[in-house]
Design an enzyme around this catalytic site. Structure first.
Site, PDB file in Angstrom:
ATOM      1  N   THR A 189       4.118   4.422  -3.500  1.00  0.00           N
ATOM      2  CA  THR A 189       5.313   3.664  -4.341  1.00  0.00           C
ATOM      3  C   THR A 189       4.626   2.180  -5.017  1.00  0.00           C
ATOM      4  O   THR A 189       4.719   1.651  -5.911  1.00  0.00           O
ATOM      5  CB  THR A 189       6.480   3.309  -3.322  1.00  0.00           C
ATOM      6  OG1 THR A 189       6.529   4.525  -2.622  1.00  0.00           O
ATOM      7  CG2 THR A 189       7.598   2.859  -4.251  1.00  0.00           C
ATOM      8  N   GLY A 204       5.916  -0.890   0.027  1.00  0.00           N
ATOM      9  CA  GLY A 204       6.895   0.513   0.290  1.00  0.00           C
ATOM     10  C   GLY A 204       7.202   0.448   1.637  1.00  0.00           C
ATOM     11  O   GLY A 204       6.934  -0.440   2.248  1.00  0.00           O
ATOM     12  N   GLU A 249      -0.716  -5.200   6.139  1.00  0.00           N
ATOM     13  CA  GLU A 249       0.673  -5.356   5.327  1.00  0.00           C
ATOM     14  C   GLU A 249       1.519  -6.477   6.096  1.00  0.00           C
ATOM     15  O   GLU A 249       2.256  -6.915   5.526  1.00  0.00           O
ATOM     16  CB  GLU A 249       1.416  -3.853   5.242  1.00  0.00           C
ATOM     17  CG  GLU A 249       0.817  -3.024   4.400  1.00  0.00           C
ATOM     18  CD  GLU A 249       1.319  -1.547   4.510  1.00  0.00           C
ATOM     19  OE1 GLU A 249       1.471  -0.856   3.205  1.00  0.00           O
ATOM     20  OE2 GLU A 249       2.030  -1.297   5.360  1.00  0.00           O
ATOM     21  N   THR A 258       0.876  -1.222  -0.026  1.00  0.00           N
ATOM     22  CA  THR A 258       0.022  -0.027   0.047  1.00  0.00           C
ATOM     23  C   THR A 258       0.861   1.298  -0.114  1.00  0.00           C
ATOM     24  O   THR A 258       2.028   1.408   0.645  1.00  0.00           O
ATOM     25  CB  THR A 258      -0.836   0.109   1.166  1.00  0.00           C
ATOM     26  OG1 THR A 258      -1.924  -1.199   1.245  1.00  0.00           O
ATOM     27  CG2 THR A 258      -1.722   1.286   1.288  1.00  0.00           C
TER      28      THR A 258
HETATM   29  O1  LIG Z   1       0.440   2.438   5.636  1.00  0.00           O
HETATM   30  C1  LIG Z   1       1.027   2.368   4.657  1.00  0.00           C
HETATM   31  C2  LIG Z   1       2.435   1.740   4.220  1.00  0.00           C
HETATM   32  O2  LIG Z   1       3.123   1.370   5.222  1.00  0.00           O
HETATM   33  C3  LIG Z   1       3.242   2.367   2.977  1.00  0.00           C
HETATM   34  O3  LIG Z   1       3.955   1.409   2.316  1.00  0.00           O
HETATM   35  C4  LIG Z   1       4.271   3.390   3.514  1.00  0.00           C
HETATM   36  O4  LIG Z   1       3.532   4.540   4.278  1.00  0.00           O
HETATM   37  C5  LIG Z   1       5.004   4.232   2.314  1.00  0.00           C
HETATM   38  O5  LIG Z   1       4.331   4.913   1.680  1.00  0.00           O
HETATM   39  P1  LIG Z   1       4.903   5.404   0.281  1.00  0.00           P
HETATM   40  O6  LIG Z   1       5.195   4.710  -0.685  1.00  0.00           O
HETATM   41  O7  LIG Z   1       3.458   6.472  -0.236  1.00  0.00           O
HETATM   42  O8  LIG Z   1       5.716   6.523   0.804  1.00  0.00           O
END
Ligand SMILES: O=C[C@H](O)[C@H](O)[C@H](O)COP(=O)(O)O
Length: 232
Positions: A31, A84, A105, A28
């Protein structure tokens, strides 16, 4: 190169680990969204994979782009999860949960033989903790749980505000119906000790420290993508 281009670069590099027939955990965040878009192109060109999404947000994107999905109960053992992170250190310890999806996750990553993290250089840190640590808690007794977290943090030499995440005028609610407390510890010298201590508090559902879970991190920067490997 802007931030989105670096995310796409990391996601594209991760795609080379995806093989026909794989059962994939799909992460999620912004990324992971880029990974879904690239995966959808492969699927449109005939690749056969089935994904288990880590959030309602990711599920919606996969449905929109025709990436085949199953639930984790239908597909409880997965080959690979790609996700991510908010922070990654040199031992591939992670902080996750900036988007509130940490519980699903972690469950999905734990059900996978392998987890690959995709991130841009800004996520790499020497010591975890500059990013607020998300702690998912049961709504019942949230204040008592927060106080318990403060007390255990003090025992570990950690301090800083621990605040409920908000969304608009209300409190942010996760896909599982829980709340998130964001802890501004600043620096977490012993992530393992904090992770174990948090797990022992009854109101804590899960926390955003992912330790010994990722086997590879693909880190993209303006000069290209590099791979960090863990021993696990
Ligand atoms: O709950 C969200 C997740 O752990 C995401 O993978 C994490 O916040 C990274 O998100 P982003 O790729 O938008 O920085």
């Amino acid at each position: 190169m802007d931030a989105r281009e670096m995310k796409i670069r990391a996601a594209a590099a991760a795609l080379s680990y995806v093989e026909d027939g794989m059962r994939l955990g799909i992460g999620t965040g912004s990324t992971a969204d880029e990974f879904v878009r690239l995966l959808a192109e492969r699927v449109a060109n005939g690749m056969s994979v089935v994904g288990v999404p880590t959030s309602e947000r990711t599920a919606r994107l996969c449905v929109e782009l025709d990436v085949p999905l199953m639930s984790l109960d239908e597909l409880p053992e997965l080959d690979l999860t790609i996700d991510g992170a908010d922070e990654v250190d040199g031992q591939l310890r992670l902080i996750k949960g900036g988007g509130g999806a940490l519980l699903r996750e972690k469950i999905v990553a734990s059900a996978s033989s392998r987890m690959i993290v995709i991130a841009d250089e800004t996520k790499v840190v020497e010591t975890l903790g500059a990013f607020k640590l998300p702690i998912e808690v049961n709504p019942f007794g949230m204040v008592a749980t927060r106080i318990a977290i403060e007390k255990l943090a003090a025992k570990l030499g950690l301090s800083g505000a621990i605040e409920p995440r908000r969304s608009g005028d209300g409190i942010f609610t996760t896909d599982g119906g829980h709340y998130i407390l964001d802890a501004s510890f600043g620096r977490i010298p012993d992530a393992e000790a904090l992770a174990s201590a948090l797990n022992a508090i009854p109101g804590v559902v899960e926390h955003g420290l992912f330790i010994n879970m990722a086997s590879i991190a693909i880190i993209a920067g303006p000069a290209g993508a590099r791979t960090l490997k863990a021993d696990n």
